[in-house]
Design a protein around this motif. Structure first.
Motif, PDB file in Angstrom:
ATOM      1  N   PRO A  98      78.925  -9.005  95.990  1.00  0.00           N
ATOM      2  CA  PRO A  98      79.853  -7.516  96.001  1.00  0.00           C
ATOM      3  C   PRO A  98      79.080  -7.178  97.908  1.00  0.00           C
ATOM      4  O   PRO A  98      80.032  -6.316  97.946  1.00  0.00           O
ATOM      5  CB  PRO A  98      78.524  -7.277  95.129  1.00  0.00           C
ATOM      6  N   SER A  99      77.900  -7.729  98.128  1.00  0.00           N
ATOM      7  CA  SER A  99      77.937  -7.897  99.706  1.00  0.00           C
ATOM      8  C   SER A  99      78.681  -8.484 100.760  1.00  0.00           C
ATOM      9  O   SER A  99      78.179  -7.449 101.847  1.00  0.00           O
ATOM     10  CB  SER A  99      76.094  -8.114  99.765  1.00  0.00           C
ATOM     11  N   SER A 127      81.817  -9.127  99.522  1.00  0.00           N
ATOM     12  CA  SER A 127      83.757  -8.920  99.609  1.00  0.00           C
ATOM     13  C   SER A 127      84.706  -8.106 100.725  1.00  0.00           C
ATOM     14  O   SER A 127      85.645  -8.667 100.467  1.00  0.00           O
ATOM     15  CB  SER A 127      83.543  -8.353  98.435  1.00  0.00           C
ATOM     16  N   ARG A 128      84.147  -7.074 100.593  1.00  0.00           N
ATOM     17  CA  ARG A 128      84.477  -6.890 102.344  1.00  0.00           C
ATOM     18  C   ARG A 128      85.065  -7.705 103.077  1.00  0.00           C
ATOM     19  O   ARG A 128      85.763  -6.934 104.145  1.00  0.00           O
ATOM     20  CB  ARG A 128      84.304  -5.661 102.047  1.00  0.00           C
ATOM     21  N   ARG A 129      84.299  -8.686 103.808  1.00  0.00           N
ATOM     22  CA  ARG A 129      84.777  -9.700 105.148  1.00  0.00           C
ATOM     23  C   ARG A 129      85.062 -11.011 104.624  1.00  0.00           C
ATOM     24  O   ARG A 129      85.405 -11.873 105.775  1.00  0.00           O
ATOM     25  CB  ARG A 129      83.483  -9.197 105.628  1.00  0.00           C
ATOM     26  N   THR A 130      84.583 -11.446 103.237  1.00  0.00           N
ATOM     27  CA  THR A 130      85.191 -12.622 102.737  1.00  0.00           C
ATOM     28  C   THR A 130      86.286 -13.153 101.831  1.00  0.00           C
ATOM     29  O   THR A 130      86.804 -12.734 101.833  1.00  0.00           O
ATOM     30  CB  THR A 130      83.278 -13.108 101.410  1.00  0.00           C
ATOM     31  N   SER A 131      87.126 -14.151 102.056  1.00  0.00           N
ATOM     32  CA  SER A 131      88.263 -14.826 101.574  1.00  0.00           C
ATOM     33  C   SER A 131      87.560 -16.301 101.810  1.00  0.00           C
ATOM     34  O   SER A 131      87.377 -16.698 102.559  1.00  0.00           O
ATOM     35  CB  SER A 131      89.448 -14.896 102.400  1.00  0.00           C
ATOM     36  N   TYR A 180      83.594 -13.131  94.231  1.00  0.00           N
ATOM     37  CA  TYR A 180      82.554 -13.145  95.744  1.00  0.00           C
ATOM     38  C   TYR A 180      81.261 -12.030  95.489  1.00  0.00           C
ATOM     39  O   TYR A 180      81.016 -11.090  94.404  1.00  0.00           O
ATOM     40  CB  TYR A 180      83.550 -12.070  97.137  1.00  0.00           C
ATOM     41  N   ASN A 228      84.707 -12.297 108.014  1.00  0.00           N
ATOM     42  CA  ASN A 228      85.783 -11.410 108.919  1.00  0.00           C
ATOM     43  C   ASN A 228      84.358 -10.868 110.007  1.00  0.00           C
ATOM     44  O   ASN A 228      83.384 -10.588 109.108  1.00  0.00           O
ATOM     45  CB  ASN A 228      86.411 -10.502 108.680  1.00  0.00           C
ATOM     46  N   SER A 229      84.690 -10.743 111.144  1.00  0.00           N
ATOM     47  CA  SER A 229      83.959  -9.655 111.912  1.00  0.00           C
ATOM     48  C   SER A 229      82.189  -9.853 111.715  1.00  0.00           C
ATOM     49  O   SER A 229      81.437  -8.659 111.188  1.00  0.00           O
ATOM     50  CB  SER A 229      84.048  -7.832 111.122  1.00  0.00           C
TER      51      SER A 229
END
Length: 117
Positions: A63-64, A66-70, A61, A85-86
């Protein structure tokens, strides 16, 4: 020739999850010489690579994001999917699925997703 078709809701509310699916024809997502990506283009901006799933199901993913993407896949349907997400209005963009090999680069037609209440 590989063909890609994005599908999913065109309107998502803030804080909810954006879900898109890319249906692949003319080639298998388990073929080792291709990688399968999601890329987006916000209005007035350039293309942004979001992430990729490889032939063996490995994912990578931005990096910018990665916390919200799957990114996942359904090999029985020859599809791969994106979840973001979000979401906020800044996630409004045309979303593309993309297939790349050493000699070929294929794009879906893109799908507009608007984040708005």
């Amino acid at each position: 020739q590989v063909q890609l078709q994005e599908s999913g809701p065109g309107l998502v509310k803030p804080s909810q999850t954006l879900s898109l699916t890319c249906t692949v024809s003319g080639g298998s997502i388990t073929t080792s010489n291709y990688t399968w990506s999601w890329i987006r283009q916000p209005p007035g901006k350039g293309l942004e690579w979001m992430g990729v799933i490889t032939y063996d199901g490995s994912t990578y993913y931005s990096p910018s994001l990665s916390r919200r993407t799957s990114i996942s896949r359904d090999t029985s349907k020859n599809q791969f999917s994106l979840q973001l997400n979000s979401v906020t209005p800044e996630d409004t963009a045309v979303y593309y699925c993309n297939a790349v090999s050493t000699v070929r680069n294929y794009w879906g037609q893109g799908t507009q997703v608007t984040v708005s209440s």
